[in-house]
Design an enzyme around this catalytic site. Structure first.
Site, mmCIF file in Angstrom:
data_model
loop_
_atom_site.group_PDB
_atom_site.id
_atom_site.type_symbol
_atom_site.label_atom_id
_atom_site.label_comp_id
_atom_site.label_asym_id
_atom_site.label_seq_id
_atom_site.Cartn_x
_atom_site.Cartn_y
_atom_site.Cartn_z
ATOM 1 N N GLU A 320 0.918 -1.495 0.072
ATOM 2 C CA GLU A 320 -0.049 -0.454 -0.176
ATOM 3 C C GLU A 320 0.944 1.134 0.103
ATOM 4 O OE1 GLU A 320 -3.877 -1.933 2.793
ATOM 5 O OE2 GLU A 320 -2.419 -0.437 3.009
ATOM 6 N N PRO A 321 1.328 1.720 -1.051
ATOM 7 C CA PRO A 321 2.149 2.710 -0.529
ATOM 8 C C PRO A 321 1.380 4.145 -1.182
ATOM 9 C CG PRO A 321 2.533 1.754 -2.900
ATOM 10 C CD PRO A 321 1.992 1.159 -2.030
ATOM 11 N N ARG A 360 3.633 19.418 8.085
ATOM 12 C CA ARG A 360 4.872 18.364 7.922
ATOM 13 C C ARG A 360 6.283 18.591 9.199
ATOM 14 N NH1 ARG A 360 7.184 15.261 5.939
ATOM 15 N NH2 ARG A 360 6.251 13.296 6.490
ATOM 16 N N CYS A 391 0.319 32.635 12.439
ATOM 17 C CA CYS A 391 0.411 33.210 14.255
ATOM 18 C C CYS A 391 1.137 32.135 14.787
ATOM 19 C CB CYS A 391 -0.779 33.589 14.725
ATOM 20 S SG CYS A 391 -1.523 35.671 13.592
ATOM 21 N N GLU A 392 2.444 31.951 14.731
ATOM 22 C CA GLU A 392 2.935 30.459 15.022
ATOM 23 C C GLU A 392 4.279 30.817 15.076
ATOM 24 O OE1 GLU A 392 -0.052 28.140 16.211
ATOM 25 O OE2 GLU A 392 1.369 27.111 17.350
HETATM 26 N N1 LLP Z 1 -1.249 2.057 4.740
HETATM 27 C C1 LLP Z 1 -1.740 1.902 6.021
HETATM 28 C C2 LLP Z 1 -2.375 0.991 6.681
HETATM 29 C C3 LLP Z 1 -0.900 3.239 6.196
HETATM 30 O O1 LLP Z 1 -1.698 2.984 7.510
HETATM 31 C C4 LLP Z 1 -0.699 4.159 5.770
HETATM 32 C C5 LLP Z 1 -0.101 5.409 6.383
HETATM 33 C C6 LLP Z 1 -0.014 3.718 3.926
HETATM 34 C C7 LLP Z 1 -0.135 2.692 4.463
HETATM 35 C C8 LLP Z 1 0.578 4.340 3.073
HETATM 36 O O2 LLP Z 1 1.628 5.069 3.925
HETATM 37 P P1 LLP Z 1 2.920 5.118 3.495
HETATM 38 O O3 LLP Z 1 3.268 4.774 1.947
HETATM 39 O O4 LLP Z 1 2.697 6.373 2.676
HETATM 40 O O5 LLP Z 1 4.167 5.810 3.932
HETATM 41 N N2 LLP Z 1 1.267 11.947 8.076
HETATM 42 C C9 LLP Z 1 2.186 10.938 8.028
HETATM 43 C C10 LLP Z 1 2.507 10.096 7.278
HETATM 44 C C11 LLP Z 1 0.823 9.054 7.813
HETATM 45 C C12 LLP Z 1 1.051 7.136 7.434
HETATM 46 C C13 LLP Z 1 -0.582 6.545 8.006
HETATM 47 N N3 LLP Z 1 -0.486 5.280 7.284
HETATM 48 C C14 LLP Z 1 3.567 12.231 7.249
HETATM 49 O O6 LLP Z 1 2.912 12.750 6.781
HETATM 50 O O7 LLP Z 1 4.581 11.006 7.086
#
Ligand code: LLP
Length: 463
Positions: A320-321, A360, A391-392
Site C-alpha cells: 500500500e504505497p 509536516r 501566528c505561530e
Molecule cells: N497503509 C496503511 C494501513 C497506512 O496506515 C498508511 C499510512 C499507508 C498504507 C501508506 O503509507 P505511506 O506509503 O504513504 O508511507 N502523515 C504522515 C504519514 C502517516 C501515514 C499513515 N498511514 C506523514 O506525513 O509522514
C-alpha cells in the site's frame, strides 16, 4: 527592496549556527533529480519548469501558494510499482497521501487498486469510477455508517482493526445479506526507524490487534466463526518513511508465523498477506530511497522464503504505497513576502503559505529542500529558515536551507517532494485558504483541486 545582497546573515560554513544542514551546496541553482519531479528542470532563462511550463507563468495563472503535480511522473511511478509487483500481487495506492478524483482515474487507468480510510475517501473513489472490488477500506474506528456504505458498495476488502469491529462488520454484512471479504490488521511488534507518530507496528499504539499474547490468533478464531465474514488474509503496516527493509523482514516472518499457526489450528491456509506501505522518499539529497523493483524483489523473496520454511503455499502479496508514489511528484510554489536577516543566526524568509499547506515540519520535524524558482542567482548562499504567515513561531516550512543571498520579496521559491501528506493534511488555520493542486503534463496545466475561497469558508459558518 532591491536585489542587492542583504547586509547581514551568516553566509559561510565556518560561522554557521547549529542545525540540520551540512555545508552550503556548491551550486544553489542545481536541481537534485532525487528530490524533484521527473520533468522539473530550468529553462534557458533559469526559470524552473514542470511539464514544459515555467513557474512564472504558472504563478500568474494559478496564484501562489499552489501545489504543482507532474502527472506523467505520477503515472510513471504508479506504473513502476504495478510492474514491479506483477500480476501475482496487488498494489493499493494509499489515498491518505493525496486523493482527488483525477488521481483516482489515473490509478484506475494504470491498473492500481486503492486504499481508503474514511467515508470521504470512499466517496471520492467511487465518484471517480474506481470499481468497488478494487478498494480496500481501512481505519481503526470506522463508523457503522462507513462500514455499511463500504459493504453496500461491495468493496474488495475491509481491514479489521479491533475485536469490536470484527463483530460490527459481520453483523452489518449479514444484515445486508452478504459475506464481506476481510483482512485482520495485526501489530507485529516491530519498531520502524521513523518518527514516533508515524511508526505503527510496535505494540503500544492504537492500530491493529497485537500478535503478542495470542490476541491476533483469537481475532482470527472469532472471524472464522462469523457467517458475515470471509477472512482472506492478514495485514501489517509497520510505519512510514522507512528506508531499511529489515522491519519488513521481521514483519513478514511474524505474519507468516501466524498463517502457519492458523493452518495448524484451523486447517485453513489464508490466501493473502498485506505488508502495508511506508517506503521512504527523498526529501533532501541525503535520502536514498529504493526503487519499486528492488522493494518488490526483496518483499517477494522474504515472503516466499518464510512460507517455504513454514511449508505454506506463498499467499498473494499486497502493498500500500502512498508517499512513494505521489510524494516526489509535486512541489509547492510560494512567493517570498519578507526577508529578515538575524545577525549571527539565520535569515527568516516568509512565504505566503506555511503550516496550513505543510504541517509536516511542525508535526514531525520533517526536513525539506528549497530552491529559488523564478530565476537563477550567483549570489553567495545564505542560511535561511523558510517560514509561513501563520501566528505561530513553529510555523516553519523548511527549517534549515541555503538560498541565494540576494533573495528578495517577489521571488518565487519551490519546495519539492510535497505531493504526499501536504494537501491531504492542509488546514484553514488563521482562516488561510487551502491552495489548489494543479496537474501539469505536456505543456498543459489543469486544476484538479481548486483553491479554496473566502466564500467556501463563509459557507460553512452558519451561525
Ligand atoms: N497503509 C496503511 C494501513 C497506512 O496506515 C498508511 C499510512 C499507508 C498504507 C501508506 O503509507 P505511506 O506509503 O504513504 O508511507 N502523515 C504522515 C504519514 C502517516 C501515514 C499513515 N498511514 C506523514 O506525513 O509522514
Amino acid at each position: 527592496m532591491s536585489r542587492s545582497a542583504h547586509p547581514a546573515g551568516p553566509r559561510h560554513a565556518d560561522v554557521l549556527p547549529e542545525g540540520h544542514y551540512s555545508a552550503p551546496p556548491t551550486d544553489l541553482n542545481a536541481l537534485d533529480s532525487k528530490v524533484w519531479a521527473e520533468t522539473v528542470t530550468r529553462d534557458t532563462d533559469g526559470v524552473l519548469t514542470v511539464g514544459g511550463i515555467d513557474v512564472k507563468r504558472l504563478a500568474e495563472e494559478f496564484g501562489t501558494p499552489a501545489y504543482f503535480l507532474d502527472e506523467d511522473d505520477f503515472r510513471a511511478r504508479a506504473r513502476s510499482w504495478r510492474t514491479a509487483f506483477g500480476d501475482d500481487a496487488d498494489v493499493f495506492y494509499a489515498g491518505k497521501a493525496f486523493l482527488s478524483r483525477a488521481v483516482v482515474r489515473w490509478l484506475h487507468e494504470e491498473g492500481l487498486n486503492l486504499d481508503v480510510c474514511s467515508g470521504g475517501e470512499l466517496a471520492t473513489a467511487l465518484s471517480a469510477g474506481m470499481p468497488a472490488e478494487r478498494i480496500a477500506f481501512h481505519g481503526n474506528n470506522k463508523s457503522t455508517d462507513e462500514i455499511r456504505r463500504a459493504v453496500e458498495a461491495g468493496v474488495g476488502r475491509i481491514v479489521l482493526d479491533s475485536f469490536q469491529e470484527i463483530v460490527r462488520v459481520a453483523h452489518i454484512a449479514q444484515e445486508l445479506g452478504t459475506r464481506q471479504r476481510v483482512q485482520i490488521r495485526i501489530t507485529v511488534g516491530v519498531e520502524a526507524h521513523t518518527h514516533e507518530f508515524i511508526a505503527t507496528a510496535h505494540e503500544d499504539q492504537k492500530f491493529g490487534i497485537p500478535l503478542a499474547g495470542g490476541q491476533a490468533a483469537e481475532a482470527v478464531r472469532r472471524a472464522l466463526t462469523l457467517d458475515g465474514l470471509e477472512l482472506i488474509g492478514i495485514h501489517s503496516h509497520i510505519g512510514s518513511q522507512i528506508f531499511d527493509m529489515s522491519g519488513f523482514e521481521v514483519a513478514a516472518h511474524r505474519v507468516v508465523g501466524l498463517l502457519r499457526d492458523i493452518r495448524d489450528e484451523h486447517g485453513v491456509e489464508l490466501p493473502e498477506i498485506d505488508l502495508g506501505g511506508g517506503l521512504g522518499i527523498a526529501y533532501t539529497s541525503d535520502d536514498d530511497p529504493r526503487e519499486p523493483h528492488e522493494i518488490a524483489k526483496a518483499l517477494t523473496e522474504i515472503v516466499t522464503r518464510e512460507c517455504d520454511a513454514a511449508r505454506l503455499a506463498t499467499p498473494r502479496i499486497s502493498v500500500e504505497p502512498g508517499r512513494a508514489i505521489v510524494g516526489p511528484t509535486a512541489f509547492t510554489l510560494y512567493e517570498v513576502g519578507t526577508v529578515k536577516p538575524l545577525d549571527g543566526l539565520r535569515t527568516y524568509v516568509s512565504v505566503d503559505g506555511g503550516m496550513s499547506d505543510n504541517i509536516r515540519t511542525a508535526l514531525y520535524d520533517a526536513e525539506y529542500s528549497v530552491a529559488l524558482a523564478s530565476r537563477v542567482s550567483e549570489a553567495e548562499p545564505m542560511l535561511c529558515r523558510v517560514v509561513g504567515k501563520h501566528c505561530e513561531s513553529g510555523d516553519i516550512v523548511v527549517k534549515d536551507a541555503f538560498l541565494p543571498g540576494d533573495l528578495a520579496p517577489g521571488d518565487l521559491i519551490a519546495v519539492p517532494a510535497t505531493g504526499a501528506y501536504c494537501r491531504s493534511m492542509a488546514s484553514n488555520y488563521n482562516h488561510v485558504l487551502r491552495p489548489p493542486v494543479v496537474a501539469v503534463r505536456d505543456g498543459e496545466a489543469r486544476v484538479i483541486v481548486r483553491r479554496e475561497t473566502e466564500e467556501d469558508l463563509l459557507r460553512l459558518d452558519v451561525g
